[in-house]
Design an enzyme around this catalytic site. Sequence first.
Site, short mmCIF file in Angstrom:
data_model
loop_
_atom_site.label_atom_id
_atom_site.label_comp_id
_atom_site.label_asym_id
_atom_site.label_seq_id
_atom_site.Cartn_x
_atom_site.Cartn_y
_atom_site.Cartn_z
CE1 TYR A 162 -4.40 -8.09 9.58
CE2 TYR A 162 -3.99 -10.25 8.60
CZ TYR A 162 -4.79 -9.12 8.72
OH TYR A 162 -5.94 -9.00 7.99
CG ASN A 192 -8.13 -1.18 -0.50
OD1 ASN A 192 -7.55 -2.15 -0.98
ND2 ASN A 192 -8.54 -1.15 0.75
CD GLU A 193 -10.87 -4.73 1.20
OE1 GLU A 193 -10.70 -5.95 1.33
OE2 GLU A 193 -10.86 -3.93 2.16
CE1 TYR A 229 -4.25 -1.34 0.23
CE2 TYR A 229 -3.59 -2.39 2.30
CZ TYR A 229 -4.51 -2.22 1.27
OH TYR A 229 -5.68 -2.93 1.27
CD GLU A 233 -6.88 -7.09 1.40
OE1 GLU A 233 -7.69 -7.43 2.29
OE2 GLU A 233 -6.56 -5.91 1.19
CD GLU A 261 -6.85 -3.63 9.11
OE1 GLU A 261 -7.94 -3.55 8.48
OE2 GLU A 261 -5.89 -4.27 8.69
#
Length: 636
Positions: free
Chosen positions: A332, A184-185, A80, A265, A126
């Site tokens: 994560y 994005n999404e 990103y 993803e 996030e």
Amino acid sequence: MELKYGFVSLVLSSFLVLLKFQESESRSFSIDYKRNCFLKDGVPFQYISGSIHYSRVPRVYWKDRLLKMYMAGLNTIQIYVPWNYHEPVQGVYDFSGSRDLESFLDIANQTGLLVILRPGPYICAEWEMGGLPAWLLQKPNIVLRATDPDYLKAVDSWLAVLLPKMKPWLYNNGGNIISVQVENEYGSYFACDYNYLRHLSVMFQYFLGEDAVLFTTDGNTDWEMTCGTLQGLYATIDFGTDTNITKAFERQRRFERKGPLVNSEFYTGWLDHWGDNHASVETSRVSKMLGDMLALGASVNMYMFLGGTNFGYWNGADQDSRYLPVTTSYDYDAPLSEAGDPTDKLLAIRDVISKFRSLPEGPMPPPTPKYAYGFVSLKKVGSLTALLDTLSPQGPLQSQYPLTFEEVKQYYGYMLYRTKLPRTLVEPTPVISPLNGVHDRGYVMVNGVYQGLLERDTTLVLNVTGQAGDLLDILVENMGRVNFGSHINDFKGLVSNLFLGMDILSDWLMYPLDIDKVIASGWPQSKLKRSNPEASMTEESPGPSFYTGILHTPGVAWDSFLKLGGWTKGQVWINGVNLGRYWPRKGPQQTLYVPGPLLSASQPNNITVLELEQAPPGLRVLFMDRPQLNRTMLRR
């Protein structure tokens, strides 16, 4: 003679230019809609990728992390680009140091890794406000991620800076970027504005060229795929181990009838919110599902392969029934740990990959060395309210009613709001936030004495007493802007009026606190050389206060993990660098990652702690050689 050498030099340089041109001409990356695959240099290609965020990894460790990803068998990485990381102030761009995106691309290229670029402008991740700059909210009615004129003007200016930097790095131009995501999404966002997607598509093609492979990524529902896809942008899907692979790729096929199957993803783990248990996904489920997708010929990106750390104030938040800030650690449960160490999950994934492509020769690089430096004692510098002249040298702003962080251009961190009690309060009288207007935590003091907390969504009333004219201070902490969903217009500070009983509080002074700049300049250690810090007491008085101490290392500067046992909540700086937030009372995260390169092996290492609520009697912190990320202490 000089003429002869000049002619030879000209011929040689012309030859090299021609060679470079021919090399770029022979390179190509495209989609083959007849054979349902990607083509790299005319040959079918399946990428096996992992996500890494350069903004969450110290620059000095970029090469180490990328080499480990390469040795795990990946041929591609996905990254990103956080807009707010590179344009923190409107019109001021920063691509230096840890923000040097092109250096990161170059290291990946030297390592042998292709790149999937996700430049947003919105990224989620996030990350604070999903990567959108907080200065956009200076337009209070702006509609983000839509064809709002103010938003598009800012987006266009940003893309006009970023995308020309990226064009030489496209694979077709001799670089290593094989594809570029648009937005994005987007299907998960309420706006569903196709004109916005069309506008972005035109911008990306204009700056990158018509042969650039542009794609979208959306969640595994019909609604998300409907609102997030656009003709001319290749539609991919994302899903985790709780999903039926066949049904998910059937959904992708309904929106993209031909071309490669792609899971952009594939979730190897999940994020943590403060107060949750540390998220984890079983290694066996990840490795089996990865193998099943690769066997279908699908290209897969694992999100995350390395999570890293939300240093400073960069964590995001979710807003569902209540506000949920993300922890400082972005571990994560990824194949590479927060500190970049290979895990059993990585080894299992590498075994799966070895069945589909040859692994690089050589050993996996070892974990970076860790050191338990032990306990360090701290001393109190002073209460925050007593240090306002240092922390807010420009002084306060005045307003009848409170202004937000965005109106004051204090985008991150903390701001102190001050007014006076309008009357004597013999009996406890409520300070009320009737419209849930404290974003996100307000630490309340009367004449410097801590009274308690007002907190977004959870604590909207606090009783106080005092005399008419007493100072009422509220230190407001921005805990991170919402990064996902319809609440990303997340204003910070006192975003609505506060009441004292039935009366609106007014006549405010607002002190923007530039804590990071002050600490980076050498405070408080520079102050303590000239004066003595406050003597340690058996029991510390509560409320926002600063503490400092010195770590002396035994001649090494290795990674470590800082545990603040007995401390409540706050922020930590080491040698002027903001490590992030600690909140052991809430959990699950109990330690902060301390990268070794931040430390000095030969000089004193300055530790500064801002404790917001209550420091422990012992006033000490502990440097450990391993993290503690899964101990939830308090639930609300």
